[in-house]
Design a protein around this motif. Structure first.
Motif, PDB file in Angstrom:
ATOM      1  N   LEU A 108      -0.508   5.669  -4.489  1.00  0.00           N
ATOM      2  CA  LEU A 108      -1.087   5.991  -3.180  1.00  0.00           C
ATOM      3  C   LEU A 108      -1.009   7.481  -2.848  1.00  0.00           C
ATOM      4  N   ILE A 109       0.090   8.114  -3.224  1.00  0.00           N
ATOM      5  CA  ILE A 109       0.329   9.491  -2.791  1.00  0.00           C
ATOM      6  C   ILE A 109      -0.079  10.522  -3.834  1.00  0.00           C
ATOM      7  N   SER A 110       0.129  10.208  -5.115  1.00  0.00           N
ATOM      8  CA  SER A 110      -0.085  11.213  -6.176  1.00  0.00           C
ATOM      9  C   SER A 110      -1.244  10.880  -7.102  1.00  0.00           C
ATOM     10  N   ILE A 141       3.934   8.114   6.635  1.00  0.00           N
ATOM     11  CA  ILE A 141       3.790   9.476   7.159  1.00  0.00           C
ATOM     12  C   ILE A 141       2.988  10.334   6.187  1.00  0.00           C
ATOM     13  N   GLU A 142       3.276  10.212   4.904  1.00  0.00           N
ATOM     14  CA  GLU A 142       2.598  11.044   3.908  1.00  0.00           C
ATOM     15  C   GLU A 142       1.116  10.715   3.781  1.00  0.00           C
ATOM     16  N   LEU A 143       0.760   9.467   4.040  1.00  0.00           N
ATOM     17  CA  LEU A 143      -0.648   9.073   3.928  1.00  0.00           C
ATOM     18  C   LEU A 143      -1.517   9.707   5.014  1.00  0.00           C
ATOM     19  N   GLY A 178       0.518  -0.647   9.823  1.00  0.00           N
ATOM     20  CA  GLY A 178       0.491   0.784   9.573  1.00  0.00           C
ATOM     21  C   GLY A 178      -0.523   1.065   8.488  1.00  0.00           C
ATOM     22  N   LEU A 179      -0.471   2.260   7.942  1.00  0.00           N
ATOM     23  CA  LEU A 179      -1.454   2.646   6.926  1.00  0.00           C
ATOM     24  C   LEU A 179      -1.297   1.851   5.633  1.00  0.00           C
ATOM     25  N   LEU A 180      -0.092   1.375   5.332  1.00  0.00           N
ATOM     26  CA  LEU A 180       0.066   0.544   4.141  1.00  0.00           C
ATOM     27  C   LEU A 180      -0.697  -0.768   4.290  1.00  0.00           C
ATOM     28  N   THR A 181      -0.525  -1.426   5.429  1.00  0.00           N
ATOM     29  CA  THR A 181      -1.219  -2.692   5.662  1.00  0.00           C
ATOM     30  C   THR A 181      -2.723  -2.475   5.759  1.00  0.00           C
ATOM     31  N   ILE A 182      -3.135  -1.376   6.395  1.00  0.00           N
ATOM     32  CA  ILE A 182      -4.574  -1.070   6.480  1.00  0.00           C
ATOM     33  C   ILE A 182      -5.148  -0.861   5.086  1.00  0.00           C
ATOM     34  N   ASN A 183      -4.406  -0.202   4.205  1.00  0.00           N
ATOM     35  CA  ASN A 183      -4.849  -0.051   2.810  1.00  0.00           C
ATOM     36  C   ASN A 183      -5.011  -1.411   2.141  1.00  0.00           C
ATOM     37  N   ALA A 184      -4.081  -2.326   2.420  1.00  0.00           N
ATOM     38  CA  ALA A 184      -4.170  -3.668   1.831  1.00  0.00           C
ATOM     39  C   ALA A 184      -5.404  -4.400   2.345  1.00  0.00           C
ATOM     40  N   PHE A 185      -5.643  -4.345   3.642  1.00  0.00           N
ATOM     41  CA  PHE A 185      -6.816  -5.003   4.225  1.00  0.00           C
ATOM     42  C   PHE A 185      -8.115  -4.417   3.672  1.00  0.00           C
TER      43      PHE A 185
END
Length: 307
Positions: A108-110, A141-143, A178-185
């Motif tokens: 996700l980050i790199s 936060i990093e996303l 959060g952004l993790l769950t939004i990425n999953a959706f």
């Protein structure tokens, strides 16, 4: 996509059923035998599930790993993506996820390719896992500063599937939006919601459905809420029966007929780094999760025929 064949159910006659315990054992034996006769064929596009419920303690991770293991046991190529910083899905699948290893965080980050972090579960060559590590706790936060921050998992998953086809992808989310769950959706095509058969079962569900509609409108119009699974069911209590009836009344087409009972074996399995399918595949909890996997396959097959 899914083709299910099952012989006629095994009769419970001849078991000498005369007590509640004997009836339960006879029923469990019949269900085991019925599962032995089930064959499932997988073809067509990959189904990508995100397992989500903002309410904690409903069996979300347990459902993710055991449905994944049951699907793999049926012959599907399954990838479980552990998107929860706690890493419980990685633990249950027996996959190392120490801080020094590459994980879904690096994807996700790199922009590390997903194929570089995916590991095979010791349970089955058909069961793969993209593990989580403690670094994922800071990913929210990093996303924020990342380009296309809501689509990073989707892009990585599409690239992975182009070279490494899978039948089923299951994404285990943290219990928050959060952004993790939004990425999953955004990466998924289907949402599976485990609901605990206890008080406040539907609490927060309206907010979750609102979030799904928001994702459909702005980020992923292909997302559907396809499956609701009742978990921690105790058929001896009136409350569990009432909760099940209430949920089925609200979502008659999405709720599976299969329910997951409270089970000591299901609770014990993760401490051994296993799913209940591997830990005690003949237990009532394992049988229920295998039945749920078959039902999910059967419903997909029926929907295809309907179209």
């Amino acid at each position: 996509m899914f083709h299910v064949k099952q012989s006629s159910s095994t009769s419970t006659a001849g078991y000498g059923v005369d007590t509640p315990l004997a009836r339960e054992l006879a029923d469990l034996t019949a269900r085991r035998r019925a599962l032995e006769s089930v064959t499932v064929g997988f073809d067509g596009p990959t189904r990508v599930f995100t397992i989500s419920n903002q309410k904690g303690g409903v069996g979300k991770t347990t459902t993710a790993v055991n449905i994944g293991a049951a699907m793999a046991d049926l012959g599907a190529k399954v990838l479980v993506i552990d998107l929860d910083p706690q890493g419980n899905a990685s633990t249950a699948l027996g996959v190392p996820h120490t801080a020094d290893l590459r994980s879904i965080y690096d994807v996700l980050i790199s922009d590390v390719p997903l194929a570089d972090v995916v590991q095979e579960s010791p349970e089955s060559p058909n069961l793969l896992c993209a593990p989580s590590t403690i670094h994922l706790a800071g990913a929210e936060i990093e996303l924020v500063s990342q380009v296309a921050r809501e689509h990073r998992l989707r892009t990585a998953l599409n690239d992975y599937l182009a070279a490494h086809p899978a039948d089923v992808v299951i994404i285990d989310c943290p219990p928050s939006l959060g952004l993790l769950t939004i990425n999953a959706f955004t990466a998924a095509t289907e949402v599976m919601i485990p609901i605990q058969c206890e008080y406040y079962a539907l609490e927060g569900l309206s907010q979750l459905l609102g979030n799904i509609r928001m994702i459909q409108k702005h980020l992923n119009p292909d997302l559907t809420m396809s499956t609701i699974l009742l978990t921690m069911f105790d058929g001896r209590t009136r409350l569990a029966q009432q909760v099940a009836e209430e949920v089925r009344g609200h979502f008659p087409h999405e709720v599976l007929d299969t329910v997951i009972p409270r089970s000591v074996r299901v609770s014990e399995a993760p401490s051994f780094g296993q799913t209940v399918i591997a830990y005690d595949g003949q237990s009532v909890g394992a049988v229920a999760y295998r039945e749920a996997a078959v039902e999910i396959a059967r419903r997909a097959s029926e929907n295809e025929k309907g179209h």
